[in-house]
Design an enzyme around this catalytic site. Structure first.
Site, short mmCIF file in Angstrom:
data_model
loop_
_atom_site.label_atom_id
_atom_site.label_comp_id
_atom_site.label_asym_id
_atom_site.label_seq_id
_atom_site.Cartn_x
_atom_site.Cartn_y
_atom_site.Cartn_z
NE ARG A 47 -70.36 30.69 22.81
CZ ARG A 47 -71.61 30.79 23.30
NH1 ARG A 47 -72.46 31.66 22.76
NH2 ARG A 47 -72.00 30.05 24.31
CE1 TYR A 99 -54.23 29.23 2.49
CE2 TYR A 99 -56.33 29.43 3.61
CZ TYR A 99 -55.05 28.90 3.53
OH TYR A 99 -54.62 28.04 4.51
CG ASP A 171 -59.09 37.33 1.83
OD1 ASP A 171 -58.28 38.10 2.40
OD2 ASP A 171 -59.04 36.09 1.94
CE LYS A 196 -51.42 33.92 6.55
NZ LYS A 196 -52.70 33.43 6.93
#
Ligand code: P1T
Length: 381
Positions: A47, A99, A171, A196
């Site tokens: 992690r 978005y 973004d 993406k």
């Protein structure tokens, strides 16, 4: 290094023990220690850090010209990490067209923790400066925006956050670092849905952050470690592999994108076409200044204004696949009002221009003749 070299070699080295040119997929949750606290190669528990994820994070920092990269289990997990930099009472100014999932996170999740979000149109930058106050701690922009392809002048926004205790986060999902590098324009944080263009093959859900400074990178790494939204080693490998062909893919997406936009603009059934590379786009001048090319995202509506026309068109497509998401090698088509932006209230969608006859295309890297023929036959009805 220039960009085409960076995607393949930037911060990427052969694996030191075997010389493997690709980073191995370190499928391990933990790392053996000889004596408590003495780590062999800096890794303790996956992690906090894993060599495959680290390889991706280093590559991300390289291609965005940043100090530190961080990889997350999704784009939204990356945004979640940025918002956790804030404290109750802080205010965020965000672009109004973004978005649907980001809007949902801001309005339905983080607003519960006494964060205030103001959504504004960034066309008139001078207006933005009047909204800033001592509580404003973050400006969140998407450029080009999803789904209306609006642009924000990153450098102009950075000019008025400079020297203030306000972070500017961009973004960069729709542009990808091939087309636009926000940190070079003054942003503090770049965010990606790596699902993406970075991944590029629609086979992984992932998110990324890159920071301008190591200090901010360290703060975000602490949140990533403490909150746990990390990307697993296998998916890290897939994104890293995707990045190697990012430049090539983006060139083809951009070549096909403009041809699709020009085709749609001339088609008698089509109303408005939203694509920053068209001279008819209200921010075409800014697009040519801020972006290297214009990418493969094109939205349009129908002259009739009818939802049924959009639905029939989407049902008839054969080469384009009707599906959420974008940025993969294959062309996709989406109905924002009923799919990706359904979480935005209807009145708000209407106000923004996300109408029921709006269609968003993610133009892939297939032969352009096949794509245009598919659009032609689907529009004929
Ligand atoms: O889906 P995820 O990897 O969590 O990324 C969220 C996200 C963030 N920012 C932008 C600009 C995005 O487009 C997305 C995800 N978008 C879609 C799934 C879509 O079809 O628009």
């Amino acid at each position: 290094m220039k960009f085409n070299t960076k995607v393949i070699h930037g911060n990427q080295q052969a694996e030191p023990h075997t010389g493997s040119v690709n980073v191995p997929v370190f499928l391990t949750s933990t790392f053996a220690q000889k004596t408590p606290g003495q780590l062999r190669a800096g890794y303790e528990y996956s992690r906090g850090g894993n060599p495959t994820r680290q390889a991706l994070e280093d590559a991300l920092a390289s291609i965005e010209n940043g100090a530190r990269g961080l990889a997350f289990g999704s784009g939204l997990a990356a945004i979640d990490c940025v918002l956790k930099l804030l404290n109750p009472g802080d205010e965020v100014i965000a672009v109004d067209d973004l978005y649907g999932g980001t809007y949902r996170m801001f309005t339905r999740l983080f607003s519960k923790y006494e964060l205030k979000f103001t959504f504004v149109n960034f066309d008139d930058i001078s207006k933005i400066s009047t909204l800033l106050n001592e509580k404003t701690k973050l400006i969140w922009i998407e450029t080009p925006s999803n789904p209306l392809m609006k642009l924000v002048d990153i450098e102009a926004v950075a000019n008025f956050t400079k020297g203030k205790d306000i972070l500017l986060a961009v973004d960069n999902t729709f542009a990808s670092p091939y087309l636009q590098q926000p940190l070079d324009l003054g942003a503090d944080i770049v965010m990606h849905s790596a699902t993406k263009y970075l991944g590029g093959h629609s086979d992984v859900v992932a998110g990324a952050l890159v920071t301008k400074t190591p200090e901010l990178g360290e703060k975000l790494h602490f949140i990533q470690f403490a909150s746990g939204g990390i990307l697993g080693p296998h998916d890290s490998y897939l994104v890293l592999r995707g990045i190697k062909t990012l430049a090539l893919r983006m060139q083809r997406h951009s070549e096909n994108g403009i041809k699709v936009a020009q085709f749609l603009e001339k088609h008698p059934a089509v109303g408005d076409v939203f694509f920053p590379g068209l001279e008819s786009h209200p921010q075409f001048k800014l697009a040519t200044k801020q972006m290297k090319a214009f990418g493969g995202m094109v939205s349009f509506n129908f002259k009739s204004g009818k939802k049924e026309d959009a639905i029939h068109f989407l049902e008839r497509l054969q080469v384009f696949t009707l599906a959420e998401s974008l940025g993969g090698v294959e062309s996709l088509a989406n109905h924002p009002a009923m799919m990706t932006h359904a979480s935005i209230p209807e009145e708000k969608r209407a106000e923004l221009g996300i109408t029921d006859d709006l269609v968003r295309l993610s133009v892939g890297i297939e032969d352009i003749e096949d794509l245009l023929q598919d659009l032609e036959q689907a529009l004929k009805a």
